[in-house]
Design a protein around this motif. Structure first.
Motif: not given
Length: 271
Positions: A131-159
């Motif tokens: 997602l895209t949002g704003f930090d405490g100073r009003g600057e635009e920031v993006v929340l990102v995560h690695a396209d990593d198979p270890r994280l992908q498996r974690m995402a499945v586990l979380d579901v």
């Protein structure tokens, strides 16, 4: 090795050596005697130190953390560190989990974290935008995560676990090369409560190998006289176990990462 580690956590002499001060519940650093003069570092969360949650009235955080490990281990995944429930801790019953050693960020100061915030024009290669949002100073920031198979498996586990609190700070890149997820105390509710920072794969197919693991897991969980159902019966309610089985079957029947809900999709704070 897994059985040996769990046995040490469950039966070794447990000694408290410190406290993690910013945790919302009492979280203690401890060691367990592994024999031959060796000690294994661990995290000990006593039930008596838990803050009651109105929306998780049944069971304990420690029980759900232990159930989450049991589920992950049954799948054959190493995402959740070895976790046991002990009755004889120094502060009474509680969860004991293997400590995960991670790299010192000072050793890699220019590398992005697996989950990170960055400027919109500075998203690292191989990262997915959440997602895209704003930090405490009003600057635009993006929340990102690695396209990593270890994280992908974690995402499945979380579901599957219906994880209501997958923050970036709950994701640990271990020195052993495994990406671990911790803090599963508010998982496994019978009603949908999924909140996570790992939405980057939303709407995309779940890899077939993970679906096969989920299918086999569902078959074992459906056996009410089986080992898995018996283990979970001491940790979560029958209603929660039934919901877990439904989620597993839904993921097998429709193997696609879910889309985030319109609200409350991400835990706050996200780190």
């Amino acid at each position: 090795m897994a059985d040996q580690t769990s046995a040490v956590l469950a039966h070794g002499d447990l000694t408290i050596v410190g406290r993690i001060p910013h945790a919302s519940n009492v979280t203690l650093v401890a060691t367990v005697d592994a024999g031959a003069g060796e000690r294994l570092r661990c995290v000990y969360k006593p039930v008596r130190g838990e803050v009651p949650l109105w929306d998780f009235p049944d069971g304990t955080l420690a029980g759900r953390e232990t159930a989450s490990y049991a589920i992950c281990a049954d799948l054959g995944w190493d995402t959740v560190p070895h976790t046991v429930l002990r009755d004889d801790g120094p502060m009474g019953p509680g969860m004991v989990q293997r400590w995960i050693d991670i790299a010192d960020p000072a050793d890699h100061p220019v590398e992005p974290d697996l989950v990170d915030l960055c400027a919109p024009d500075a998203v690292p290669a191989g990262y997915r935008t959440v997602l895209t949002g704003f930090d405490g100073r009003g600057e635009e920031v993006v929340l990102v995560h690695a396209d990593d198979p270890r994280l992908q498996r974690m995402a499945v586990l979380d579901v599957l676990l219906n994880n209501a609190d997958r923050k970036g700070g709950h994701i640990l890149p271990g020195l052993d090369g495994v990406v671990y997820g911790i803090d599963h105390g508010i998982c496994l509710h019978a009603h949908d409560k999924l909140r996570t920072v790992l939405w980057g794969w939303a709407g995309t197919p779940i890899p077939g190998a993970l679906v096969a693991d989920l299918d086999a897991f569902a078959a074992r969980l459906a056996d009410t006289d089986g080992r898995l159902a018996a283990a979970l019966s001491d940790l979560i309610t029958a209603e929660e176990t039934g919901a877990l089985l439904r989620r597993a079957r839904n993921l097998v029947d429709d193997p696609v990462f879910p889309e985030p809900p319109a609200s409350r999709a991400i835990p706050w704070p996200p780190f």
